[in-house]
Enzyme design. Structure first.
Site: not given
Length: 294
Positions: A127, A148, A160, A199
């Site tokens: 992450s 991701h 991602e 994130n």
């Protein structure tokens, strides 16, 4: 390389880690018709990972999202093992172990020795941990990339794709083609910075909500209700933190703070204490809210 060529050459996938994310990644690969091997730390963990995927597939059948034959076919394409050596013939291996840089680097060092095809791609579902750090744990940093996924993997469409300074254009083309053409995912590209795109934006918001509850400014229920009913968010920030896992939220916050040294990125004391107490959210049955035990 064309997109089609990139997708067609990935026929054998390995997943390291059969927890919530690893099981979800394995499930979507198997549902896409791909030969998938999930490697766990030991035989017992491998059995638990298999049960996790079987439960998820059954849930999809019961909800009318998947027919029974397709679910059985997906299970037939999955192998669960307690031996990392069983990934030797894989063309793509996706690491999905705990969000700890040392643990992940150890996995990549081992995979570099085990995976026989030097053109195979080694991907991480991290992450927030820099891809460069994991790539440099191998002798093939050009074949290491961030891939991701988001939880729950069978439901959320986004992936991602994160390149380090060493990741080759061919590696990026291969994983993008695989995610798009084989798995039907939508991709966004990110530079190799802690938190990537999603994130880096999301976690500071979650930390702000945690600080609000920690200070007594508002209750967890009111914080969530405010964002759900006042901003039309499908889920309040503290419910979302519980869903992600408070240990994962804390780990991402630590990565963000280490990279940017922004005080608001540091995990609040309440979050750290909850992680220490094993109050991790949905997966433990209790976080900012109470849940049935997972």
């Amino acid at each position: 390389m064309s997109a089609t060529a990139g997708a067609s050459r990935i026929q054998r996938v390995g997943v390291v880690g059969g927890g919530q994310m690893g099981a979800g990644i394995a499930e979507v690969c198997a549902r896409a018709g791909i030969d998938t091997v999930v490697a766990e730390s030991d035989a017992a963990a491998a059995r638990a990972a298999g049960e996790r995927v079987a439960v998820s597939l059954e849930r999809a059948v019961q909800r009318g999202k998947l027919d029974r034959i397709s679910a059985e076919d997906a299970l037939a394409r999955l192998v669960f093992t307690g031996d990392l050596e069983d990934l030797a013939d894989r063309q793509l291996v996706i690491e999905a172990v705990t969000e700890n840089p040392d643990a992940k680097a150890e996995v990549f060092t081992a995979l570099d020795k085990i995976v026989e095809d030097r053109e195979a791609v080694l991907a991480t579902n991290t992450s927030a941990i820099p891809i460069m750090r994991l790539g440099m744990a191998t002798g093939r940093a050009d074949r290491v990339v961030g891939l991701h996924f988001f939880n729950p993997v069978p439901v959320l469409p986004l992936v991602e794709v994160v390149s380090s300074l060493h990741t080759s254009a061919d590696t990026v083309a291969t994983v993008e083609s695989f995610a798009r053409d084989a798995l039907g995912k939508t991709m966004v590209r990110s530079q190799d910075r802690a938190g990537f795109v999603v994130n880096a934006l999301l976690v500071p918001y979650l930390l702000s909500a945690i600080r609000m509850a920690e200070s007594g400014y508002a209750s967890a229920a009111d914080v969530d209700a405010g964002m759900e009913l006042g901003c039309a968010h499908p889920m309040g920030p503290l419910k979302l933190a519980d869903l992600i896992g408070l240990d994962t939220v804390a780990a991402i916050a630590e990565s963000l703070y280490e990279e940017f040294k922004e005080p608001l990125f540091a995990p609040p004391p309440l979050l750290q204490r909850m992680v220490q107490a094993g109050l991790l959210g949905r997966k433990s049955g209790r976080g900012f809210h109470m849940y049935g035990r997972a």
